[in-house]
Scaffold this active site. Structure first.
Site, short mmCIF file in Angstrom:
data_model
loop_
_atom_site.label_atom_id
_atom_site.label_comp_id
_atom_site.label_asym_id
_atom_site.label_seq_id
_atom_site.Cartn_x
_atom_site.Cartn_y
_atom_site.Cartn_z
N ASP A 37 0.17 4.03 -7.06
CA ASP A 37 0.16 5.61 -7.72
C ASP A 37 -0.54 5.87 -8.33
O ASP A 37 -0.71 5.09 -9.22
CB ASP A 37 0.91 6.74 -6.33
CG ASP A 37 1.44 6.82 -5.22
OD1 ASP A 37 -0.40 5.56 -4.19
OD2 ASP A 37 2.06 6.92 -4.46
N GLU A 68 -2.71 4.71 -10.38
CA GLU A 68 -4.34 5.60 -10.37
C GLU A 68 -4.37 6.60 -11.82
O GLU A 68 -3.12 7.27 -11.26
CB GLU A 68 -4.93 6.06 -9.18
CG GLU A 68 -3.98 6.35 -8.29
CD GLU A 68 -4.28 6.65 -7.19
OE1 GLU A 68 -3.49 5.58 -5.95
OE2 GLU A 68 -4.37 7.45 -5.97
N SER A 71 0.87 -1.02 -0.25
CA SER A 71 0.13 -0.36 0.03
C SER A 71 0.82 1.41 -0.19
O SER A 71 2.00 1.50 0.21
CB SER A 71 -0.48 0.29 1.53
OG SER A 71 -1.36 0.92 1.75
N GLY A 72 0.57 2.17 -1.14
CA GLY A 72 1.15 3.56 -0.90
C GLY A 72 0.67 3.75 0.62
O GLY A 72 1.50 4.90 0.65
N LEU A 73 -0.14 4.27 1.26
CA LEU A 73 -0.49 4.44 2.42
C LEU A 73 0.41 4.45 3.07
O LEU A 73 0.74 4.80 4.06
CB LEU A 73 -1.92 4.60 2.61
CG LEU A 73 -2.09 4.79 3.56
CD1 LEU A 73 -2.61 6.77 4.41
CD2 LEU A 73 -4.10 4.45 4.56
N ASP A 109 1.38 -1.09 -5.10
CA ASP A 109 0.47 0.49 -5.37
C ASP A 109 1.08 1.34 -5.96
O ASP A 109 1.90 2.21 -4.60
CB ASP A 109 -0.80 0.69 -3.99
CG ASP A 109 -1.44 2.50 -3.87
OD1 ASP A 109 -1.46 2.72 -4.91
OD2 ASP A 109 -2.22 2.65 -2.99
N LYS A 157 0.07 12.26 -5.80
CA LYS A 157 -0.66 12.96 -5.74
C LYS A 157 -1.00 12.76 -3.73
O LYS A 157 -0.08 12.13 -3.42
CB LYS A 157 -1.35 10.68 -6.27
CG LYS A 157 -0.82 9.61 -5.44
CD LYS A 157 -0.33 9.47 -3.90
CE LYS A 157 -1.96 9.53 -3.69
NZ LYS A 157 -1.64 7.64 -3.24
N HIS A 198 -12.84 2.15 -6.80
CA HIS A 198 -12.29 2.51 -5.43
C HIS A 198 -13.47 3.22 -5.62
O HIS A 198 -14.30 4.31 -6.25
CB HIS A 198 -11.78 3.53 -5.54
CG HIS A 198 -11.24 3.83 -4.04
ND1 HIS A 198 -11.49 2.63 -3.35
CD2 HIS A 198 -10.01 4.16 -3.62
CE1 HIS A 198 -10.81 2.97 -1.70
NE2 HIS A 198 -9.56 3.75 -1.62
N ASP A 214 0.75 10.17 2.34
CA ASP A 214 0.74 9.76 1.27
C ASP A 214 0.54 10.42 0.10
O ASP A 214 -0.43 10.36 -0.37
CB ASP A 214 -0.95 9.00 1.22
CG ASP A 214 -0.60 7.84 0.18
OD1 ASP A 214 0.08 7.65 -0.85
OD2 ASP A 214 -1.88 6.85 0.52
N ASN A 236 -4.55 10.91 -1.38
CA ASN A 236 -4.27 9.59 -0.90
C ASN A 236 -6.52 9.97 -1.02
O ASN A 236 -6.58 11.23 -0.70
CB ASN A 236 -4.79 8.93 0.82
CG ASN A 236 -5.11 7.85 1.30
OD1 ASN A 236 -6.74 8.12 1.19
ND2 ASN A 236 -4.58 7.22 1.10
N SER A 237 -6.89 8.91 -1.57
CA SER A 237 -8.10 9.25 -2.18
C SER A 237 -8.96 9.37 -0.93
O SER A 237 -10.29 10.17 -0.84
CB SER A 237 -9.15 7.67 -2.94
OG SER A 237 -8.04 7.10 -3.31
N ARG A 290 -6.47 2.42 -12.07
CA ARG A 290 -7.55 2.29 -11.02
C ARG A 290 -8.03 3.39 -11.05
O ARG A 290 -7.91 4.30 -11.66
CB ARG A 290 -6.63 2.92 -9.68
CG ARG A 290 -7.28 3.36 -8.72
CD ARG A 290 -6.70 2.63 -7.27
NE ARG A 290 -6.89 4.28 -6.29
CZ ARG A 290 -6.68 4.01 -4.71
NH1 ARG A 290 -5.02 3.17 -4.68
NH2 ARG A 290 -6.73 5.00 -4.28
#
Ligand code: SPV
Ligand code: MG
Length: 552
Positions: free
Chosen positions: A92, A119, A51-53, A90, A125, A195, A63, A127-128, A164
């Protein structure tokens, strides 16, 4: 730790592809370093979400691409090295444009990473779940070019690129999400990750219904986590990603432990609730290293000790042993006994007892325990051995003090797990030996094609072999005694001491006595690579041996 098989039958990338293509609902669990990756694998997950986070978080940064892609790849290498399940990174936005993605894909392939998810947002980026609706999306065409460039640059045909779609996160609605997913699929994406940040799976289910299985579908139910899996199955979702749970579990556990120890001033309250140090060692693969050390470095036999019999003068060496025993004769610039002790220490046999006798006062060697056989002039080996009885341990090597040998002989002896193991040289005896020939008769001749054969000693004799009977080899004056073997040895010494000839008895007499009692005495065959020093000619050969000569 079971370190991964160096050449698993099915590549990690193919296994990730199969997870994506599988008609069953599969899942990946997040990991963010080697330790968490191990834990995820042990729990039974078939794959890892890097995970990027959480990779950012474990570095303590945001992130927002604050960690560089090379820092991420470096961590991935640790994760891939200690696991045998596929890792989906991930990635990104791919850390830049199509060209940056090409390089990333190449490097991931080289590090054994099975796939990357990119994504359709802009670098750097966010975080979403942080103001997702305000985040700009990538131009569709530009993002498709990126996907194509990634697919064209992968060297492994099974490497997976997951596209993504962030349209729902950014509030563009289902139609935009479907349009994008279709374009990315057409550009070559192996799967689509859709997502959503809603607390219910409605958007995802609606998307999945319209998508209708055109390509594998991946979801990240961080916000709608309470949805039963059957909902995803019915929606024909391929893969669920639990995207941050290892890190979040660790954060809470660490906060609790840190506060408790800080506030109470003691770890007493947390000790039973945190992993033991042994568990950490286990996860790090300490057992594998210990086995490797035994195999390659001869280390880790804490209780193996050695008793060296070095009481004799070495009469045949004439004037050379006038003022010192033969064990103190210099060979290649070092006393024989020093060489022996060094050889033992190389194999982690550090508890060394030397039984001296003749001119014991000259045996001054650091790192050994000296025991003196005061009766050395009238007594033999067993008498000397008995002098060291208080130094016996449950695992020990007994050796003559005039031996020189190549290191592997001792190492192989230390690998034996028999109670008593004797080293027998099966090389033909070309010249009459300078000392006692100690001919060994064994249950089987040396057959070097047999792997670890079970061969027993039948007897040792210095007499000429009877006609038609060939000895199996020569006992070199080195043996190992372990476990119950120590009691056998102690009992035998006590019994033999009661015999009239006790003063003159030798190690072979002891071994013959054990065999006569039915004690199994294992044979370790060698083929040369040693010598003992009984004569001036031996001494010359010994010098040669220390410079790499062949010995016997
Ligand atoms: C991540 O794990 O870094 C993800 C998933 O991208 S999410 O945080 O849900 O956006
Ligand atoms: Mg991410």
């Amino acid at each position: 730790m079971n370190h991964p098989d160096p050449a698993p039958a099915v590549s990690k990338s193919l296994r990730l592809r199969r997870l994506l293509d599988s008609p069953r609902l599969e899942s990946l669990m997040e990991a963010h370093n080697g330790m968490s990756a191990r834990i995820v694998e042990e729990a039974g997950f078939a794959g890892i979400w890097a995970s990027g986070l959480t990779l950012s978080a474990q570095f303590g940064v945001r992130d927002n691409n604050e960690a560089s892609w090379t820092q991420v790849v470096e961590m991935l290498e640790f994760m891939a090295d200690v696991t045998d399940i596929p890792i989906l990174l991930d990635g990104d936005t791919g850390y830049g444009n199509f060209n940056n993605l090409r390089r990333l894909v190449k490097k991931l392939g080289q590090r054994g990473i099975a796939g990357v998810c990119i994504e359709d947002k802009l670098f750097p980026k966010t975080n979403s779940f942080i103001a997702g609706e305000r985040q700009a999306l990538a131009d569709i065409e530009e993002f498709c070019g990126k996907i194509k460039a990634g697919k064209d640059s992968q060297e492994d045909p099974d490497f997976c690129i997951v596209a993504r779609v962030e349209a729902l996160i950014a509030g563009h609605g289902l139609a935009e999400a479907l349009k994008r997913a279709e374009a990315y699929h057409a550009a070559g994406a192996d799967a689509i990750l859709i997502h959503s940040k809603l607390p219910r799976p409605d958007e995802i289910v609606a998307f999945a219904r319209e998508w209708a299985g055109r390509a594998p579908l991946v979801i990240v139910p961080t916000k709608y986590y309470s949805t039963p899996l059957t909902v995803y199955r019915e929606a024909r979702v391929s893969l669920v990603i639990w995207a941050n749970h290892m890190l979040r579990a660790a954060v809470e556990a660490m906060q609790a432990a840190a506060c408790s120890i800080h506030d109470s001033g003691t770890p007493v309250h947390v000790e039973d609730h945190i992993a033991s140090v042994e568990e950490v060692f286990r996860l790090q693969g300490a057992a594998e290293l210990a086995a490797a050390e035994r195999r390659y470095a001869g280390a880790q036999r804490p209780d193996t000790s050695a008793v060296i019999l070095a009481a004799t003068r070495g009469q045949a060496l004439a004037d050379l042993t006038e003022g010192r025993p033969k064990g103190m004769l210099s060979v290649g610039g070092k006393p024989l006994l020093r060489r022996l002790a060094d050889e033992l220490k190389k194999q982690a046999v550090n508890d060394i007892t030397v039984v001296a006798g003749y001119r014991a006062d000259t045996v001054d060697l650091a790192g050994i325990t000296l025991v003196v056989n005061e009766d050395h002039a009238e007594s033999g080996e067993l008498w000397s051995l008995a002098c060291a009885a208080s130094r016996f341990t449950a695992d020990m090597v007994l050796l003559y003090g005039d031996l020189l040998f190549r290191g592997y002989i001792l190492r192989d002896l230390l690998d034996s797990d028999a109670e008593v193991t004797v080293v027998v040289d099966s090389a033909p005896i070309l010249a009459p030996p300078s000392g006692s020939p100690d001919l060994a008769y064994c249950s089987r001749p040396d057959d070097r094609s047999l792997l670890a054969p079970d061969i027993r000693l039948l007897r040792i004799s210095s007499e000429r072999p009877p006609k038609g009977v060939a000895p199996s080899g020569r006992f070199i004056g080195m043996l190992r005694v372990r476990g119950a073997g120590r009691d056998w040895l102690t009992d035998a010494l006590a019994t033999l001491r009661g015999r009239p000839e006790s003063l003159q008895l030798s190690l072979p007499d002891l071994l013959n006595h054990l065999v006569a009692l039915g004690r199994p005495v294992q044979v370790l065959y060698i083929h040369g690579h040693w010598l003992d020093v009984n004569s001036l000619a031996d001494l010359e050969r010994a010098g040669d041996f220390t410079r790499g000569g062949s010995g016997k």
